[in-house]
Design an enzyme around this catalytic site. Structure first.
Site, short mmCIF file in Angstrom:
data_model
loop_
_atom_site.label_atom_id
_atom_site.label_comp_id
_atom_site.label_asym_id
_atom_site.label_seq_id
_atom_site.Cartn_x
_atom_site.Cartn_y
_atom_site.Cartn_z
N HIS A 166 -5.76 2.70 1.55
CA HIS A 166 -5.02 3.87 2.04
C HIS A 166 -5.69 4.51 3.27
O HIS A 166 -5.04 4.78 4.28
CB HIS A 166 -4.92 4.94 0.95
CG HIS A 166 -4.39 4.43 -0.36
ND1 HIS A 166 -3.39 3.48 -0.43
CD2 HIS A 166 -4.70 4.73 -1.64
CE1 HIS A 166 -3.12 3.22 -1.71
NE2 HIS A 166 -3.91 3.97 -2.46
N ASP A 213 0.90 -1.15 0.00
CA ASP A 213 0.00 0.00 0.00
C ASP A 213 0.94 1.20 0.00
O ASP A 213 1.60 1.48 1.00
CB ASP A 213 -0.86 -0.01 1.27
CG ASP A 213 -1.81 1.18 1.30
OD1 ASP A 213 -1.39 2.28 0.91
OD2 ASP A 213 -2.96 1.01 1.73
N HIS A 214 1.01 1.90 -1.14
CA HIS A 214 2.09 2.88 -1.27
C HIS A 214 1.95 4.03 -0.26
O HIS A 214 2.91 4.76 -0.02
CB HIS A 214 2.22 3.39 -2.71
CG HIS A 214 1.21 4.41 -3.09
ND1 HIS A 214 -0.07 4.09 -3.46
CD2 HIS A 214 1.29 5.76 -3.17
CE1 HIS A 214 -0.73 5.20 -3.75
NE2 HIS A 214 0.06 6.22 -3.58
C1 BG6 Z 1 -3.85 5.00 -5.96
C2 BG6 Z 1 -5.21 5.14 -6.59
O1 BG6 Z 1 -3.81 3.87 -5.14
O2 BG6 Z 1 -3.57 6.16 -5.19
C3 BG6 Z 1 -5.27 6.38 -7.45
O3 BG6 Z 1 -5.49 4.00 -7.38
C4 BG6 Z 1 -4.87 7.59 -6.66
O4 BG6 Z 1 -6.57 6.57 -8.00
C5 BG6 Z 1 -3.54 7.35 -5.96
O5 BG6 Z 1 -4.75 8.68 -7.56
C6 BG6 Z 1 -3.23 8.49 -5.01
O6 BG6 Z 1 -1.91 8.36 -4.57
P1 BG6 Z 1 -1.09 9.63 -4.10
O7 BG6 Z 1 0.20 9.05 -3.59
O8 BG6 Z 1 -0.90 10.48 -5.32
O9 BG6 Z 1 -1.92 10.29 -3.06
#
Ligand code: BG6
Length: 535
Positions: free
Chosen positions: A260, A197-198
């Site tokens: 997230h 989960d990035h």
């Molecule tokens: C991803 C979603 O997991 O997270 C995207 O699939 C979203 O739709 C993105 O734009 C948001 O990531 P960050 O790091 O730009 O907040």
């Protein structure tokens, strides 16, 4: 997260450098590889976190030769590495790139891959350790895992480790998540699986744990006695761009909440773990997920809000409605915004709502957690009604500016006693500077070190889907009648404001930039208090 021998029994190398390994990237021709994974690997190489005995094997359907793959990666890294590329670092790296092409469903691909990995081990000394990264469409997750198992590539022998990283989405509802976990579990031990989960790669997200548990002053007030409510906002200015095809099947709830946003909520709400070992942290996180009150259909109707953006203005420029984006149906019912109130049934958080909202094409890019404290019981400053004093607020800013700020009341200088809100601000960049980061560096490093703390365990994924499943069910049964219901460039549909307003609360929106609509909850203009002396 910590430097220690890996919990799966395979030691990481001493001195901060990972152990030798080959990284196999399924989906090497795709977006994730060029935008995030390669730049992150490059950043790790540049900061000397990778050993010399490291190699990458790209796998995808495109029929590149090894030289073509290397050329392609070289031009991609030039384009996507945020802070430029030091070619002396990259050139050392480029002859450690290998490539295998084929169909993910074809056993012949895995035979070729096995032969290439044997060659890589001999040429690069990768010691038989392999990190498989599934940067593919989710339909391939169970297929690739099954084929890896059938080809014997995921078998761990002696001290040679094999780990598999799976990108989100982990299923599209509870039943499919359970099925995916089952399919993966048939081939791999849970300790071999790294569900990424990035958000957990973001510094400020990890800092929530440090902030709460490395300081003595916050934890005593981190509970229902002092906290009125918590807000989690993940707002994006971007629309769906070219991902309409995927997004139509997902929507804002599936895309952002079970992963997230629930990760952010669990880190904020969990009890102190007995250690920072992965299982101890995960055990506390899952207690929160399981303590979230299940939503009845009535509660969903009352406490969950969906929205879809119409055309509007972002930064002064006109942007189209969601329904006019590429690969999106002209009568799409897909939500691009969601807000909800969750309640955690435990002693610490009973009656403290956790409000969440996330959306595309909102007024600003902003990810923040707001802990709003209760007001003082009465006010000594008799000419000020206690209701007029803004409550103390702790804001954890995750992006775009990483930092933490605390809002409190101070006397405005002068002979008359007047109060004004001031902020005590900590900005990451002021203290620690900025380092080039895609957000994937820590996560990739942790996989190679065998530390799964920042990854989701199978039961956490299922518990996350359990929280959102009632909302999915009600929304499926009752299609929206008012889409599109918010203009691009705003803070979402009015029902989201109403969700808080009827409980006497309001969202914390940042001070509007010129030309944007005014915001009653913004902090009154006041200078920041002087920051604490830098270390
Ligand atoms: C991803 C979603 O997991 O997270 C995207 O699939 C979203 O739709 C993105 O734009 C948001 O990531 P960050 O790091 O730009 O907040």
């Amino acid at each position: 997260m910590e430097l220690h021998d890996s919990p799966d029994g395979h030691p990481g190398a001493p001195g901060g450098v990972t152990s030798p390994c080959a990284m196999v990237m399924f989906g090497a021709g795709g977006d994730l590889t060029k935008r995030k994974l390669m730049p992150a690997i490059y950043n790790l190489a540049q900061t000397h976190m990778l050993p010399l005995q490291f190699a990458i094997v790209g796998v995808s359907i495109e029929p590149y030769s090894e030289d073509e793959f290397r050329d392609r990666m070289t031009s991609d890294i030039r384009e996507y590495s945020v802070d430029g590329v030091d070619m002396s670092v990259w050139n050392q790296f480029v002859n450690r790139l290998y490539y295998v092409s084929g169909d993910f469903q074809d056993p012949a691909l895995y035979k070729k891959l096995g032969e290439t990995l044997a060659r890589v081990e001999k040429e690069q000394g990768t010691s038989g350790n392999i990190l498989f990264y599934l940067a593919t469409s989710p339909v391939f997750f169970p297929i690739v895992v099954k084929q890896l198992g059938a080809a014997g590539l995921a078998r761990q022998e002696g001290r040679k480790w094999k780990r598999v990283v799976i990108e989100k989405p982990f299923g599209h509802d509870l039943a499919s998540a359970v099925e995916l976990n089952r399919a993966v579990g048939e081939v791999l031990e849970e300790k071999q699986v790294y569900r990424i989960d990035h958000y957990l790669g973001k510094e400020t997200v990890q800092n929530i744990l440090a902030f709460r548990f490395a300081n003595g002053i916050f934890e005593p007030i981190w509970n229902r006695r002092y906290v009125d409510h918590v807000q989690v906002t993940v707002a994006e200015e971007l629309g769906v761009e070219l991902r309409g095809g995927y997004y139509e099947t997902a929507g804002a709830l599936r895309d952002m909440v079970p992963n997230h946003i629930l990760q952010l909520i669990t880190l904020c709400a969990m009890e102190p773990p007995i250690s920072f070992e992965a299982d101890s942290v995960h055990d506390e996180q899952i207690k929160i997920l399981r303590a979230i009150q299940p939503m009845s259909p009535e509660r969903v109707l009352d406490q969950a809000v969906r929205g879809q953006y119409a055309e509007g203005l972002i930064g002064g420029a006109h942007v189209p409605a969601y329904r006019s984006e590429p690969h999106v149906a002209p009568d799409s019912q897909t939500p691009t915004f969601v807000a909800a109130a969750l309640h955690i049934d435990n002693w610490r958080w009973a009656d403290v709502p956790f409000y969440l909202r996330t959306g595309k094409r909102m007024a600003e890019r902003l990810t923040q957690i707001v802990i709003r404290f209760r007001r003082p019981p009465f006010v000594l400053f008799r000419k000020t009604l206690v209701e007029k004093l803004p409550p103390n607020e702790l804001v954890i800013n995750i992006q775009p500016k990483e930092g933490i700020s605390l809002r409190f009341e101070a006397k405005i200088p002068g002979p008359i006693v007047r109060l004004g809100a001031v902020n005590m601000d900590f900005q990451y960049s002021d203290y620690f500077g900025t380092t080039p980061s895609t957000g994937y560096e820590t996560l990739l490093y942790d996989c190679m070190m065998g530390d799964p703390t920042l990854f989701q365990r199978a039961d956490m994924v299922e518990a996350g889907w359990t929280v959102v499943q009632p909302i999915l069910d009600v929304w499926k049964a009752l299609p929206p009648r008012d889409f599109p219901n918010y203009a691009a460039g705003t803070w979402g549909p009015s029902q989201a404001d109403e969700l808080l307003r009827r409980e006497g609360r309001e969202w914390r929106n940042p001070e509007p930039a010129q030309g944007r609509r005014s915001d009653p909850s913004a902090v009154r203009s006041a200078p920041s208090a002087a920051p604490v002396r830098k270390p």
